[in-house]
Design an enzyme around this catalytic site. Sequence first.
Site, PDB file in Angstrom:
ATOM      1  N   SER A   1       2.156  11.396  -9.602  1.00  0.00           N
ATOM      2  CA  SER A   1       3.420  11.288  -8.864  1.00  0.00           C
ATOM      3  C   SER A   1       4.336  10.358  -9.647  1.00  0.00           C
ATOM      4  CB  SER A   1       3.137  10.670  -7.501  1.00  0.00           C
ATOM      5  OG  SER A   1       4.335  10.359  -6.829  1.00  0.00           O
TER       6      SER A   1
ATOM      7  N   TYR B   1      -0.686   3.750  -1.728  1.00  0.00           N
ATOM      8  CA  TYR B   1      -0.494   5.065  -2.380  1.00  0.00           C
ATOM      9  C   TYR B   1      -0.165   4.885  -3.855  1.00  0.00           C
ATOM     10  CZ  TYR B   1       1.373   9.809  -3.200  1.00  0.00           C
ATOM     11  OH  TYR B   1       1.624  11.072  -3.692  1.00  0.00           O
TER      12      TYR B   1
END
Length: 240
Positions: free
Chosen positions: A133, A146
Amino acid sequence: MTKPLVVVTGASSGIGAATARLLSAQGHPLLLLARRLERLEALDLPLTLCRKVDVTDRPRVEEAVREAEERFGPTDAIVNNAGAMLLGRVADQPVEEWDRMIDLNIKGVLYGTRAVLPGMLGRRAGTIINVSSIAGRKTFPNHAAYVATKFAVHALSENLREEVAASGVRVVTIAPGAVETELLSHTSSEEIKSDYQAWKESAGGALDPQVVAEAILYAYRQPPNVTVREIVLAATGQEG
Ligand code: NDP
């Protein structure tokens, strides 16, 4: 059958489902893994084995890969895509959410990799594609646990690339910005979810998962002596 086997984890929705459809349209036999078997089967793709596998369960990942290889031959690529984004503040996010993301986003990628890597090294060919990501490159509000997992995906992918480069195995990191999928829906804080939703809208919306699937295919279909090390892509309006 002319094209080799590709494994896609987390193929029951979002980026994984779009990638499975695209690779299937290219003629690849597939092994699709996720917990919602009915969603994998609903894709209704030819030459495809769907298995209900939690990728944090390493023996089950191994077993499914061996079964698919018996049917379709050696794995030529794996897309380690299964992941969860459970946003929260370090002070009060339920710690079980950290554990879940660490197990899924980090160990899941390692387990998928281990299931196919020894064979690839033996054949001196293969591609490991890890879906990280932009949150694996920089931080965002309420993303601490995260981003920790996605920085880990970037780090382990680059380290693995160095480890296997001389053996003809390619390692690719895909780093998308916001994509329109089910990912946000699993965050437990309604307030954080609506803030994220507002942020996405202020950026003019998120990427279509198809765009990420096409980036994955672009990297995969380069000649074997070319490794696309990383693709970073986001909606034009996404500033951060
Ligand atoms: P989705 O929530 O739509 O898809 C996640 C997939 O992971 C589902 O197929 C889900 O299937 C699977 N999954 C979740 N837990 C497990 C598990 N324990 N075992 C096996 N499969 C599991 O989100 P995305 O498509 O967006 O996410 C795919 C990847 O893309 C993730 O790694 C995510 O971090 C990354 N990403 C997403 C971005 C976004 O904005 N959407 C941005 C950047 C990266 P099931 O529930 O059936 O098990």
